[in-house]
Design a protein around this motif. Structure first.
Motif, PDB file in Angstrom:
ATOM      1  N   GLY A   1       0.815  -1.196   0.000  1.00 47.14           N
ATOM      2  CA  GLY A   1       0.000   0.000   0.000  1.00 47.14           C
ATOM      3  C   GLY A   1       0.854   1.253   0.000  1.00 47.14           C
ATOM      4  O   GLY A   1       2.077   1.191  -0.017  1.00 47.14           O
TER       5      GLY A   1
ATOM      6  N   LEU B   1      -5.474   5.290   3.940  1.00 42.50           N
ATOM      7  CA  LEU B   1      -5.584   3.894   3.479  1.00 42.50           C
ATOM      8  C   LEU B   1      -6.986   3.597   2.899  1.00 42.50           C
ATOM      9  O   LEU B   1      -7.292   2.440   2.612  1.00 42.50           O
ATOM     10  N   GLY B   2      -7.726   4.542   2.705  1.00 39.64           N
ATOM     11  CA  GLY B   2      -9.023   4.285   2.050  1.00 39.64           C
ATOM     12  C   GLY B   2     -10.114   3.966   3.013  1.00 39.64           C
ATOM     13  O   GLY B   2     -11.014   3.163   2.715  1.00 39.64           O
TER      14      GLY B   2
ATOM     15  N   GLY C   1     -10.486   0.005   4.007  1.00 40.54           N
ATOM     16  CA  GLY C   1      -9.165  -0.068   3.393  1.00 40.54           C
ATOM     17  C   GLY C   1      -8.100  -0.478   4.434  1.00 40.54           C
ATOM     18  O   GLY C   1      -7.142  -1.217   4.155  1.00 40.54           O
TER      19      GLY C   1
ATOM     20  N   LYS D   1      -8.305  -4.107   5.034  1.00 38.24           N
ATOM     21  CA  LYS D   1      -7.757  -4.923   3.946  1.00 38.24           C
ATOM     22  C   LYS D   1      -6.247  -4.710   3.737  1.00 38.24           C
ATOM     23  O   LYS D   1      -5.625  -5.497   3.056  1.00 38.24           O
ATOM     24  N   ALA D   2      -5.773  -3.635   4.326  1.00 36.26           N
ATOM     25  CA  ALA D   2      -4.342  -3.348   4.160  1.00 36.26           C
ATOM     26  C   ALA D   2      -3.521  -4.372   4.900  1.00 36.26           C
ATOM     27  O   ALA D   2      -3.965  -5.068   5.818  1.00 36.26           O
TER      28      ALA D   2
ATOM     29  N   ASN E   1      -4.083  -9.852   6.245  1.00 41.88           N
ATOM     30  CA  ASN E   1      -4.112  -8.406   6.362  1.00 41.88           C
ATOM     31  C   ASN E   1      -4.334  -8.009   7.809  1.00 41.88           C
ATOM     32  O   ASN E   1      -4.473  -8.869   8.696  1.00 41.88           O
TER      33      ASN E   1
END
Lengths: 185, 274
Positions: free
Chosen positions: A3, A67-68, A72, A75-76, B263
């Motif tokens: 990312g 990071l969205g 996000g 999911k990062a 993640n």
């Protein structure tokens, strides 16, 4: 997939003409001496905890924006989240952060913390993680060793069990091991 | 008791013996050195001659001490039993008797009181020194050996040391104790280096000289408190175990569940699920 890395450029903006300081998003911040925060810890722990929680939430919000959003962040990768979160705390002057994974437990390790108040640090980390991920995360201090303080991050009930175990004198390894087996004490 | 008194006493005894010899049932057998004892009822009455030679011998030897001690004469004159006991303490007289026996001039005279009574026979040995049997009295306590005059003179000439008078009755002073022989305390050669008192001496040093006196310290007075013994320092004596430094003491079964979150959300969910 890697990312976006943490970029601290423009994290703090000082408007010398107006005498204002603000973060990257334009929210004003105040540079407060550490002694002032420490003085609050003697009789006003709740206030100090609130300051810490607010500071942490601001950091988490910035991570999530980069990071969205909270999805996000979820999911990062672990490294990306740790990098952005640690960067934000470092800019705020709250110390160096890294994350340890003890089996299924998430442990935040904070070093060079400006204030050694456990409640303040717990509130800061809890606010950052909760703000970044959109989940209710509670951090419980497991003790300091070698200038580093370990915090268990999880559900509020589990955090309470960890505090109880710490009160019984158990070491972090014992507590985390017991958590893997389904009990903290 | 002087010699004259003894002679007078013997004369009295002689008279009494003669009187008894004249009575029936008494018999005096005179013979040589091997004279046998004959029963009292056997035949002849005793024939006793007058002891004139005895008297002459006694008179001729005034210097002979027949008995310097007490002469106890117990004469029981009876038709049944004649018991005579004589104690002669004079060693010289005994020697004279022994000499006479050696020459075969001793006549043994046994007086027998007879068997008709209770069967007891007590014999009295009368010894005389004469070629021919002297008429020794039956009731004589014992035979007194009287050497001939020539012998007596010869004995006198030899200057036989006179005996000291017998000690008076009573306690006698104990002789002084003889000093104990001094024995050096040097150990024998076999105990080379070791002394008799348990110590050890350097071999070759003062071996022949007397051992130094053992000084025994006098006991401390009772009033003095005993000196407390100095405590001996106690030192630990450790005994180390012998255990192997490397060994497989642990065994593993199965494998730990691997958790590899893809993640940050997975790790957060797992931690929240604890």
């Amino acid at each position: 997939m890697a990312g976006p890395s943490f970029d601290p450029s423009g994290a703090v903006r000082f408007d010398l003409r107006n005498g204002a300081a603000s973060d990257a998003k334009g929210k004003r911040v105040v540079l407060i001496p550490v002694e002032a925060l420490s003085a609050l810890g003697d009789g006003q722990r709740l206030a100090l905890a609130m300051i810490g929680q607010a500071t942490g939430q601001a950091c988490g919000a910035r991570v999530a924006s980069r990071l969205g959003g909270d999805a996000g962040v979820r999911k990062a990768s672990l490294e990306d989240v740790v990098s952005h979160l640690a960067g934000e705390l470092a800019v705020a002057g709250l110390g160096m952060l890294h994350i340890e994974r003890w089996g299924r437990a998430l442990v935040c390790v904070l070093a060079q913390a400006p204030i050694a108040d456990e409640a303040f640090l717990e509130a800061t980390l809890s606010g950052a993680l909760s703000s970044a991920t959109g989940r209710e995360v509670m951090c419980a201090c497991m003790g300091a060793e070698g200038g580093q303080t370990k915090f268990f991050c999880g559900a509020a009930a589990t955090a309470d069990r960890v505090r109880t175990a710490v009160g019984e004198g158990k070491r972090p390894a014992e507590i985390l091991a017991s958590l893997q087996e389904g009990g903290a004490s | 008791m002087s010699t004259q008194q003894k002679v007078a006493k013997l004369e009295e005894l002689l008279v009494r013996v003669r009187a008894r010899a004249a009575e029936p049932g008494a018999r005096l057998s005179l013979g040589g050195a091997a004279a046998a004892v004959e029963p009292a009822h056997a035949a002849e009455p005793a024939h006793v001659e007058a002891p004139a030679h005895v008297e002459e011998a006694v008179a001729a030897a005034p210097d002979v001490e027949v008995s310097t001690g007490e002469l106890e004469v117990d004469v029981e004159v009876s038709t049944e039993v004649v018991e005579v006991e004589i104690d002669v303490d004079d060693q010289e007289a005994l020697e004279a008797i022994a000499a006479a026996e050696a020459e075969g001039e001793v006549a043994e005279v046994y007086a027998d009181a007879g068997e008709e009574d209770e069967g007891e026979q007590e014999s009295t040995l009368l010894q005389t020194s004469e070629p021919s049997p002297p008429p020794a009295p039956l009731s004589a306590p014992r035979a007194i050996s009287v050497a001939p005059a020539a012998e007596l003179e010869e004995v006198d000439e030899r200057e036989v040391p006179r005996h000291t008078p017998p000690p008076e009755s009573g306690k006698l002073a104990a002789p002084p104790p003889e000093p104990a022989p001094v024995v050096p305390s040097v150990p024998p050669p076999s105990l080379e280096g070791h002394t008799l008192v348990g110590g050890w001496r350097e071999p070759g040093l003062a071996k022949e000289g007397p051992a130094p006196p053992v000084v025994v310290p006098a006991p401390a007075p009772a009033a003095a408190a005993p000196v407390a013994a100095r405590p001996v320092p106690v030192r630990p004596e450790a005994t180390r175990p012998q255990i192997a430094t490397a060994a497989k003491v642990a065994s593993f079964e199965g494998a730990a569940p691997q958790f590899s979150p893809s993640n940050f959300g997975d790790l957060l969910d797992a931690s929240l699920g604890l």
